[in-house]
Scaffold this motif. Structure first.
Motif, PDB file in Angstrom:
ATOM      1  N   ASP A  68       0.808  -1.215   0.000  1.00 18.83           N
ATOM      2  CA  ASP A  68       0.000   0.000   0.000  1.00 18.83           C
ATOM      3  C   ASP A  68       0.841   1.265   0.000  1.00 18.83           C
ATOM      4  O   ASP A  68       0.340   2.348  -0.303  1.00 18.83           O
ATOM      5  N   ARG A  69       2.123   1.164   0.282  1.00 17.05           N
ATOM      6  CA  ARG A  69       3.020   2.330   0.243  1.00 17.05           C
ATOM      7  C   ARG A  69       3.433   2.687  -1.174  1.00 17.05           C
ATOM      8  O   ARG A  69       3.881   3.807  -1.428  1.00 17.05           O
ATOM      9  N   LEU A  70       3.310   1.734  -2.097  1.00 18.65           N
ATOM     10  CA  LEU A  70       3.755   1.961  -3.473  1.00 18.65           C
ATOM     11  C   LEU A  70       2.684   2.678  -4.285  1.00 18.65           C
ATOM     12  O   LEU A  70       1.507   2.313  -4.217  1.00 18.65           O
ATOM     13  N   PRO A  71       3.077   3.680  -5.062  1.00 13.93           N
ATOM     14  CA  PRO A  71       2.095   4.371  -5.896  1.00 13.93           C
ATOM     15  C   PRO A  71       1.629   3.483  -7.048  1.00 13.93           C
ATOM     16  O   PRO A  71       2.323   2.549  -7.455  1.00 13.93           O
ATOM     17  N   ARG A  72       0.459   3.795  -7.562  1.00 16.70           N
ATOM     18  CA  ARG A  72      -0.068   3.046  -8.707  1.00 16.70           C
ATOM     19  C   ARG A  72       0.865   3.243  -9.904  1.00 16.70           C
ATOM     20  O   ARG A  72       1.410   4.310 -10.103  1.00 16.70           O
ATOM     21  N   GLY A  73       1.030   2.178 -10.678  1.00 21.04           N
ATOM     22  CA  GLY A  73       1.888   2.230 -11.856  1.00 21.04           C
ATOM     23  C   GLY A  73       3.364   1.984 -11.564  1.00 21.04           C
ATOM     24  O   GLY A  73       4.189   2.083 -12.459  1.00 21.04           O
ATOM     25  N   SER A  74       3.693   1.656 -10.333  1.00 26.11           N
ATOM     26  CA  SER A  74       5.107   1.481  -9.995  1.00 26.11           C
ATOM     27  C   SER A  74       5.570   0.044 -10.233  1.00 26.11           C
ATOM     28  O   SER A  74       4.784  -0.899 -10.219  1.00 26.11           O
ATOM     29  N   LEU A  75       6.866  -0.065 -10.467  1.00 22.29           N
ATOM     30  CA  LEU A  75       7.554  -1.350 -10.609  1.00 22.29           C
ATOM     31  C   LEU A  75       8.639  -1.399  -9.542  1.00 22.29           C
ATOM     32  O   LEU A  75       9.443  -0.474  -9.437  1.00 22.29           O
ATOM     33  N   LEU A  76       8.663  -2.447  -8.761  1.00 19.04           N
ATOM     34  CA  LEU A  76       9.685  -2.606  -7.733  1.00 19.04           C
ATOM     35  C   LEU A  76      10.325  -3.974  -7.886  1.00 19.04           C
ATOM     36  O   LEU A  76       9.629  -4.986  -7.948  1.00 19.04           O
TER      37      LEU A  76
END
Length: 117
Positions: A68-76
């Protein structure tokens, strides 16, 4: 994350935050409305198959609570370093938090840019 292009996009074009047990690579996709994608890389340098799978399961479990900390559209992409094989889950969690904090802080525009200075 399952496709090689997604891994490559995050690793080559994204920002990186390294810790002794892991390195996190963060990138953004063109479609920013998509949910974030997370991938894991655990090489043979970490250990045998049993050890690599255990480390990957630990990292997957830890990331589940942090999605839930990651923004939408992100790749990690989270890449495990050899010390991850002997690290306790608490240490992996702490280092993952530090890496994510660094990456997400870099992504935010600074206060000077927001004020127009």
């Amino acid at each position: 994350m399952r496709r090689g292009e997604e891994f490559a996009g995050a690793v080559r074009k994204g920002s990186r935050a390294g810790r002794p047990t892991l390195v996190a690579h963060f990138g953004m996709r063109a479609e920013t409305d998509e949910p974030p994608l997370v991938g894991f890389v655990v090489s043979r340098a970490v250990g045998g198959a049993v050890t690599r799978n255990r480390v990957k399961r630990q990292l997957r479990h830890l990331m589940r609570d942090r999605l839930d900390r990651l923004p939408r559209g992100s790749l990690l992409v989270v890449r495990a370093n050899p010390p991850a094989a002997s690290a306790r889950s608490e240490r992996l969690a702490a280092e993952l938090d530090v890496a994510l904090d660094r990456l997400l802080r870099r992504r935010e525009p600074s206060a000077a840019h927001r004020d127009g200075r």
